[in-house]
Motif scaffolding. Structure first.
Motif, PDB file in Angstrom:
ATOM      1  N   MET A  49       5.132   4.296  11.876  1.00  0.00           N
ATOM      2  CA  MET A  49       5.308   4.702  10.484  1.00  0.00           C
ATOM      3  C   MET A  49       6.404   3.898   9.800  1.00  0.00           C
ATOM      4  O   MET A  49       7.264   3.302  10.454  1.00  0.00           O
ATOM      5  CB  MET A  49       5.700   6.186  10.419  1.00  0.00           C
ATOM      6  CG  MET A  49       4.678   7.125  11.002  1.00  0.00           C
ATOM      7  SD  MET A  49       5.229   8.842  10.872  1.00  0.00           S
ATOM      8  CE  MET A  49       3.807   9.676  11.599  1.00  0.00           C
ATOM      9  N   LYS A  50       6.409   3.942   8.466  1.00  0.00           N
ATOM     10  CA  LYS A  50       7.587   3.523   7.721  1.00  0.00           C
ATOM     11  C   LYS A  50       8.638   4.621   7.871  1.00  0.00           C
ATOM     12  O   LYS A  50       8.309   5.785   8.107  1.00  0.00           O
ATOM     13  CB  LYS A  50       7.271   3.363   6.233  1.00  0.00           C
ATOM     14  CG  LYS A  50       6.399   2.173   5.863  1.00  0.00           C
ATOM     15  CD  LYS A  50       6.252   2.141   4.342  1.00  0.00           C
ATOM     16  CE  LYS A  50       5.343   1.041   3.870  1.00  0.00           C
ATOM     17  NZ  LYS A  50       5.185   1.052   2.390  1.00  0.00           N
ATOM     18  N   ALA A  51       9.906   4.241   7.702  1.00  0.00           N
ATOM     19  CA  ALA A  51      10.974   5.235   7.770  1.00  0.00           C
ATOM     20  C   ALA A  51      11.995   4.957   6.671  1.00  0.00           C
ATOM     21  O   ALA A  51      12.379   3.814   6.442  1.00  0.00           O
ATOM     22  CB  ALA A  51      11.656   5.215   9.126  1.00  0.00           C
ATOM     23  N   VAL A  52      12.415   6.023   6.009  1.00  0.00           N
ATOM     24  CA  VAL A  52      13.527   5.950   5.066  1.00  0.00           C
ATOM     25  C   VAL A  52      14.707   6.676   5.698  1.00  0.00           C
ATOM     26  O   VAL A  52      14.591   7.847   6.081  1.00  0.00           O
ATOM     27  CB  VAL A  52      13.175   6.613   3.719  1.00  0.00           C
ATOM     28  CG1 VAL A  52      14.400   6.635   2.809  1.00  0.00           C
ATOM     29  CG2 VAL A  52      12.043   5.881   3.037  1.00  0.00           C
ATOM     30  N   LEU A  82       9.038   7.679  -4.530  1.00  0.00           N
ATOM     31  CA  LEU A  82       8.043   7.596  -5.594  1.00  0.00           C
ATOM     32  C   LEU A  82       7.591   6.168  -5.835  1.00  0.00           C
ATOM     33  O   LEU A  82       6.444   5.934  -6.245  1.00  0.00           O
ATOM     34  CB  LEU A  82       8.593   8.217  -6.873  1.00  0.00           C
ATOM     35  CG  LEU A  82       8.797   9.744  -6.824  1.00  0.00           C
ATOM     36  CD1 LEU A  82       9.373  10.260  -8.111  1.00  0.00           C
ATOM     37  CD2 LEU A  82       7.478  10.454  -6.513  1.00  0.00           C
ATOM     38  N   ALA A  83       8.481   5.212  -5.493  1.00  0.00           N
ATOM     39  CA  ALA A  83       8.084   3.805  -5.573  1.00  0.00           C
ATOM     40  C   ALA A  83       7.443   3.346  -4.272  1.00  0.00           C
ATOM     41  O   ALA A  83       6.785   2.323  -4.216  1.00  0.00           O
ATOM     42  CB  ALA A  83       9.295   2.932  -5.874  1.00  0.00           C
ATOM     43  N   ASP A  84       7.681   4.145  -3.199  1.00  0.00           N
ATOM     44  CA  ASP A  84       7.183   3.845  -1.860  1.00  0.00           C
ATOM     45  C   ASP A  84       7.660   2.477  -1.371  1.00  0.00           C
ATOM     46  O   ASP A  84       6.894   1.652  -0.891  1.00  0.00           O
ATOM     47  CB  ASP A  84       5.671   3.901  -1.790  1.00  0.00           C
ATOM     48  CG  ASP A  84       5.187   4.317  -0.403  1.00  0.00           C
ATOM     49  OD1 ASP A  84       4.038   4.042  -0.085  1.00  0.00           O
ATOM     50  OD2 ASP A  84       5.987   4.919   0.340  1.00  0.00           O
ATOM     51  N   ALA A  85       8.979   2.266  -1.479  1.00  0.00           N
ATOM     52  CA  ALA A  85       9.560   0.981  -1.071  1.00  0.00           C
ATOM     53  C   ALA A  85       9.439   0.784   0.420  1.00  0.00           C
ATOM     54  O   ALA A  85       9.439   1.740   1.159  1.00  0.00           O
ATOM     55  CB  ALA A  85      11.029   0.927  -1.482  1.00  0.00           C
ATOM     56  N   MET A 111       0.841  -1.202   0.000  1.00  0.00           N
ATOM     57  CA  MET A 111       0.000   0.000   0.000  1.00  0.00           C
ATOM     58  C   MET A 111       0.875   1.251   0.000  1.00  0.00           C
ATOM     59  O   MET A 111       1.789   1.386   0.811  1.00  0.00           O
ATOM     60  CB  MET A 111      -0.893   0.009   1.248  1.00  0.00           C
ATOM     61  CG  MET A 111      -1.806   1.211   1.343  1.00  0.00           C
ATOM     62  SD  MET A 111      -2.882   1.116   2.796  1.00  0.00           S
ATOM     63  CE  MET A 111      -1.683   1.166   4.131  1.00  0.00           C
ATOM     64  N   GLN A 112       0.604   2.158  -0.930  1.00  0.00           N
ATOM     65  CA  GLN A 112       1.373   3.390  -1.011  1.00  0.00           C
ATOM     66  C   GLN A 112       1.020   4.312   0.148  1.00  0.00           C
ATOM     67  O   GLN A 112      -0.130   4.417   0.551  1.00  0.00           O
ATOM     68  CB  GLN A 112       1.083   4.092  -2.330  1.00  0.00           C
ATOM     69  CG  GLN A 112       1.960   5.307  -2.580  1.00  0.00           C
ATOM     70  CD  GLN A 112       1.573   6.021  -3.851  1.00  0.00           C
ATOM     71  OE1 GLN A 112       0.491   6.595  -3.954  1.00  0.00           O
ATOM     72  NE2 GLN A 112       2.438   5.975  -4.843  1.00  0.00           N
ATOM     73  N   SER A 113       2.018   4.979   0.693  1.00  0.00           N
ATOM     74  CA  SER A 113       1.770   5.922   1.778  1.00  0.00           C
ATOM     75  C   SER A 113       0.976   7.117   1.263  1.00  0.00           C
ATOM     76  O   SER A 113       1.093   7.514   0.104  1.00  0.00           O
ATOM     77  CB  SER A 113       3.094   6.405   2.373  1.00  0.00           C
ATOM     78  OG  SER A 113       3.835   7.116   1.413  1.00  0.00           O
ATOM     79  N   LYS A 114       0.170   7.686   2.149  1.00  0.00           N
ATOM     80  CA  LYS A 114      -0.611   8.869   1.798  1.00  0.00           C
ATOM     81  C   LYS A 114       0.134  10.159   2.152  1.00  0.00           C
ATOM     82  O   LYS A 114      -0.188  11.220   1.606  1.00  0.00           O
ATOM     83  CB  LYS A 114      -1.956   8.839   2.527  1.00  0.00           C
ATOM     84  CG  LYS A 114      -2.888   7.720   2.061  1.00  0.00           C
ATOM     85  CD  LYS A 114      -4.215   7.789   2.806  1.00  0.00           C
ATOM     86  CE  LYS A 114      -5.178   6.708   2.327  1.00  0.00           C
ATOM     87  NZ  LYS A 114      -6.466   6.741   3.068  1.00  0.00           N
ATOM     88  N   ALA A 115       1.074  10.075   3.095  1.00  0.00           N
ATOM     89  CA  ALA A 115       1.797  11.273   3.532  1.00  0.00           C
ATOM     90  C   ALA A 115       3.286  10.980   3.653  1.00  0.00           C
ATOM     91  O   ALA A 115       3.679   9.914   4.130  1.00  0.00           O
ATOM     92  CB  ALA A 115       1.254  11.768   4.871  1.00  0.00           C
TER      93      ALA A 115
END
Length: 216
Positions: free
Chosen positions: A180-183, A213-216, A1-5
């Motif tokens: 959250m996810k974190a990069v 942009l790929a939301d890995a 699922m792609q992040s919304k924010a």
């Protein structure tokens, strides 16, 4: 699922300020305040007012908190007003994310006047949907999740649908603790911080763009 924010830390992510802060802290701020040589990696990502409290618990202090804070304020005027540069391609990255339908926010431990100085210098104020400082909340700074939990509320997106971009160990821990996810972003500073808890690590602006942009 792609992040919304997508939530961006400021220092070391949007602008290359970390190396200037490390230099200022190691050469001026910390030697004046602490008897000894604390490791700056322990406090990277923390609110500067809480850094004093953190150090006071572990060291003999040689100046007051007011004096310590004044040194940071003086350094901030110089660093954000004169020294920092914007991450390569950052304005284009924001535009691409917004075109992709994502909410974009700035989430920083720095106070609003520091953030405002940076935003005005690079004409970015209108490019963010939300601009959030940890000084808005009565909570603990990174690595605790408080500021990111608050940020999720402000942007109106569930934490699980947010992705945070952080350059520090404390920042990554904060985002992950908030659900959250974190990069992790390697900002080419001299510090080699532990970003192992991040879901992905970007070694360059181009790689960060690709991941988001790929939301890995």
């Amino acid at each position: 699922m792609q992040s919304k924010a997508v939530l961006f830390d400021m220092d070391g992510v949007i602008v290359n300020s970390e190396r200037y802060w490390v230099e200022r802290e190691e050469e001026e701020i910390l030697p004046a305040a602490v008897d000894g040589s604390p490791d700056t990696s322990e406090t990277t990502g923390m609110n500067f007012r809480e850094i004093y409290d953190y150090l006071e618990e572990r060291n003999e202090m040689t100046e007051s908190k007011d004096e310590f804070v004044a040194r940071y304020e003086d350094a901030a005027r110089d660093i954000y007003g004169e020294k920092v540069e914007l991450q390569e391609g950052f304005a284009d990255l924001l535009a691409a994310l917004r075109e992709d339908g994502r909410t974009v926010a700035l989430v920083s431990s720095s106070p609003h006047d520091w953030i405002d100085r940076m935003l005005d210098r690079f004409d970015l104020r209108e490019e963010f949907d939300q601009i959030i400082s940890a000084e808005e909340i009565d909570g603990k700074s990174k690595p605790e999740p408080d500021v990111y939990e608050y940020a999720a509320e402000q942007v109106g997106v569930e934490p699980a649908e947010c992705i945070a971009v952080e350059d520090s160990t404390n920042g990554v821990k904060s985002a992950k603790a908030a659900g959250m996810k974190a990069v992790g972003y390697r900002n080419q500073s001299d510090e080699e911080l532990d970003l192992s808890e991040a879901d992905a690590v970007a070694e360059s602006p181009a790689e960060l763009r690709e991941i988001l942009l790929a939301d890995a």
